[in-house]
Design a protein around this motif. Structure first.
Motif, PDB file in Angstrom:
ATOM      1  N   VAL A   1       0.836  -1.203   0.000  1.00  0.00           N
ATOM      2  CA  VAL A   1       0.000   0.000   0.000  1.00  0.00           C
ATOM      3  C   VAL A   1       0.875   1.259   0.000  1.00  0.00           C
ATOM      4  CG1 VAL A   1      -1.694   1.346   1.304  1.00  0.00           C
ATOM      5  CG2 VAL A   1      -1.939  -1.137   1.149  1.00  0.00           C
ATOM      6  N   MET A   2       1.923   1.249   0.819  1.00  0.00           N
ATOM      7  CA  MET A   2       2.807   2.405   0.892  1.00  0.00           C
ATOM      8  C   MET A   2       3.579   2.598  -0.424  1.00  0.00           C
ATOM      9  SD  MET A   2       2.001   3.673   3.718  1.00  0.00           S
ATOM     10  CE  MET A   2       3.167   5.031   3.642  1.00  0.00           C
ATOM     11  N   GLU A   3       3.968   1.509  -1.042  1.00  0.00           N
ATOM     12  CA  GLU A   3       4.643   1.599  -2.343  1.00  0.00           C
ATOM     13  C   GLU A   3       3.698   2.177  -3.397  1.00  0.00           C
ATOM     14  OE1 GLU A   3       7.821  -2.110  -1.909  1.00  0.00           O
ATOM     15  OE2 GLU A   3       5.822  -2.475  -2.735  1.00  0.00           O
TER      16      GLU A   3
ATOM     17  N   GLY B   1       4.194  -3.150  12.379  1.00  0.00           N
ATOM     18  CA  GLY B   1       4.371  -3.102  10.925  1.00  0.00           C
ATOM     19  C   GLY B   1       3.180  -2.628  10.142  1.00  0.00           C
ATOM     20  N   PHE B   2       2.266  -1.890  10.829  1.00  0.00           N
ATOM     21  CA  PHE B   2       1.079  -1.401  10.129  1.00  0.00           C
ATOM     22  C   PHE B   2       0.982   0.122  10.148  1.00  0.00           C
ATOM     23  CE2 PHE B   2      -0.089  -5.800  10.906  1.00  0.00           C
ATOM     24  CZ  PHE B   2      -0.756  -6.152   9.738  1.00  0.00           C
TER      25      PHE B   2
ATOM     26  N   LEU C   1      -6.509   5.029  -0.861  1.00  0.00           N
ATOM     27  CA  LEU C   1      -5.988   3.670  -0.687  1.00  0.00           C
ATOM     28  C   LEU C   1      -6.499   3.023   0.593  1.00  0.00           C
ATOM     29  CD1 LEU C   1      -2.303   4.334  -1.802  1.00  0.00           C
ATOM     30  CD2 LEU C   1      -3.954   2.893  -3.001  1.00  0.00           C
ATOM     31  N   GLY C   2      -7.262   3.762   1.389  1.00  0.00           N
ATOM     32  CA  GLY C   2      -7.811   3.210   2.621  1.00  0.00           C
ATOM     33  C   GLY C   2      -6.953   3.441   3.852  1.00  0.00           C
ATOM     34  N   LEU C   3      -5.964   4.323   3.748  1.00  0.00           N
ATOM     35  CA  LEU C   3      -5.084   4.608   4.874  1.00  0.00           C
ATOM     36  C   LEU C   3      -5.722   5.614   5.830  1.00  0.00           C
ATOM     37  CD1 LEU C   3      -1.804   4.859   2.817  1.00  0.00           C
ATOM     38  CD2 LEU C   3      -2.156   3.238   4.692  1.00  0.00           C
TER      39      LEU C   3
ATOM     40  N   VAL D   1      -7.872  -5.370   0.367  1.00  0.00           N
ATOM     41  CA  VAL D   1      -6.931  -4.262   0.174  1.00  0.00           C
ATOM     42  C   VAL D   1      -6.115  -4.471  -1.092  1.00  0.00           C
ATOM     43  CG1 VAL D   1      -4.872  -3.144   1.110  1.00  0.00           C
ATOM     44  CG2 VAL D   1      -6.789  -3.686   2.611  1.00  0.00           C
ATOM     45  N   LEU D   2      -5.635  -5.689  -1.293  1.00  0.00           N
ATOM     46  CA  LEU D   2      -4.834  -5.980  -2.484  1.00  0.00           C
ATOM     47  C   LEU D   2      -5.636  -5.764  -3.762  1.00  0.00           C
ATOM     48  CD1 LEU D   2      -2.913  -9.184  -1.311  1.00  0.00           C
ATOM     49  CD2 LEU D   2      -1.961  -6.904  -1.697  1.00  0.00           C
ATOM     50  N   ALA D   3      -6.904  -6.183  -3.730  1.00  0.00           N
ATOM     51  CA  ALA D   3      -7.759  -6.006  -4.906  1.00  0.00           C
ATOM     52  C   ALA D   3      -7.956  -4.518  -5.208  1.00  0.00           C
ATOM     53  CB  ALA D   3      -9.106  -6.684  -4.676  1.00  0.00           C
ATOM     54  N   LYS D   4      -8.065  -3.730  -4.147  1.00  0.00           N
ATOM     55  CA  LYS D   4      -8.288  -2.294  -4.314  1.00  0.00           C
ATOM     56  C   LYS D   4      -7.076  -1.594  -4.913  1.00  0.00           C
ATOM     57  CE  LYS D   4      -9.858   1.792  -1.798  1.00  0.00           C
ATOM     58  NZ  LYS D   4     -10.356   2.306  -0.497  1.00  0.00           N
ATOM     59  N   ILE D   5      -5.895  -1.910  -4.415  1.00  0.00           N
ATOM     60  CA  ILE D   5      -4.704  -1.198  -4.897  1.00  0.00           C
ATOM     61  C   ILE D   5      -4.220  -1.707  -6.248  1.00  0.00           C
ATOM     62  CG2 ILE D   5      -3.967  -0.716  -2.536  1.00  0.00           C
ATOM     63  CD1 ILE D   5      -1.764  -2.794  -2.879  1.00  0.00           C
ATOM     64  N   ASN D   6      -4.676  -2.907  -6.626  1.00  0.00           N
ATOM     65  CA  ASN D   6      -4.238  -3.469  -7.910  1.00  0.00           C
ATOM     66  C   ASN D   6      -5.340  -3.474  -8.961  1.00  0.00           C
ATOM     67  OD1 ASN D   6      -1.575  -4.165  -7.047  1.00  0.00           O
ATOM     68  ND2 ASN D   6      -2.426  -5.907  -5.935  1.00  0.00           N
TER      69      ASN D   6
END
Length: 255
Positions: A25-27, A80-81, A121-123, A163-168
């Motif tokens: 997400v950060m990348e 790590g979040f 991105l949901g952050l 989350v992965l589906a959203k950012i990709n």
């Protein structure tokens, strides 16, 4: 001018140790901001409990300004979040925490652009907190508390997959970041050209009918060819005059 890859490398070490999904997400945030002309630098990532305790002591038992309200185990950085960011200026060296700076000259503060993309991105942004605003802080905790993190509870796979589906996702993300940046530049160039054309078109208009074209315009209006002869260009009046000389307007008027 840094490339996206060069910019990524500047944050690579501090992204290390973050949860793999949060790291992605950060990348993605770095990429999206780069496409908007804003360079994001990750300044803090994973912290150990000991590192957190040392930071907590600052401004309390050690010199310095208070920068955190969390002891070791009570910050999402410890799991790590969470990550902190700053802006990297165009010289590629200067780091800025100026929330009002507009380094890409688009009239919107760069900090605000980062926050805008982060929220897409949901952050969660620390600047929205009421009790202790943490302007450089971003996190994604999936509704979990630090107590739950300490107990070993982590986001479900379904949450991570969402989350992965959203950012990709595809769509406007089909272009690479470099392509999007180039497209933005192209749009700017096209707009400038369009403004230039309009300026030239305006300049080409005659404020009034030239004396040498007055009779030709009168004949054209009488023949029903023109409704008005105002605001024409030099070429327009020349064409009307040449047609008038052929007798075409008189011919139509005699019918």
């Amino acid at each position: 001018m840094l490339t996206l890859e060069q910019l990524r490398k500047k944050s690579e070490q501090r992204l290390s140790g973050l949860h793999p999904v949060f790291k992605q997400v950060m990348e993605k945030l770095i990429e999206r901001c780069y496409a908007r002309g804003v360079w994001v630098l990750i300044t803090q990532g994973l912290r150990t409990y000991a590192e957190q305790d040392t930071l907590y002591a600052q401004g309390r038992t050690k010199p310095g300004k208070v920068v955190t309200k969390a002891r070791g185990g009570y910050s999402n950085h410890n799991f790590g979040f969470a990550a902190d960011f700053a802006l990297l200026l165009r010289d590629g060296r200067t780091v800025s925490w100026d929330t009002l700076k507009d380094d890409d000259k688009d009239s919107l503060p760069d900090w605000s652009e980062v926050v805008e993309e982060a929220k897409k991105l949901g952050l969660e942004w620390g600047g929205d907190w009421r009790s202790f605003k943490d302007m450089p802080h971003l996190q994604m905790v999936f509704g979990l508390t630090t107590a739950q993190f300490r107990a070993g509870i982590r986001p479900t796979q379904a949450q991570l997959d969402t989350v992965l589906a959203k950012i990709n996702k595809t769509g406007d993300e089909e272009m690479t970041v470099e392509e999007k940046a180039a497209f933005k530049e192209l749009q700017s160039t096209v707009q400038k050209q369009d403004d230039r054309i309009k300026t030239l078109e305006t300049a080409a208009k005659q404020p009034k009918v030239p004396a040498w074209a007055e009779q030709a315009c009168i004949n054209a209006k009488a023949a029903g060819v023109l409704d008005t002869a105002n605001d024409g260009s030099y070429d327009f009046y020349r064409m009307v005059t040449l047609l008038d000389r052929t007798g075409i307007f008189n011919a139509k008027g005699d019918k």
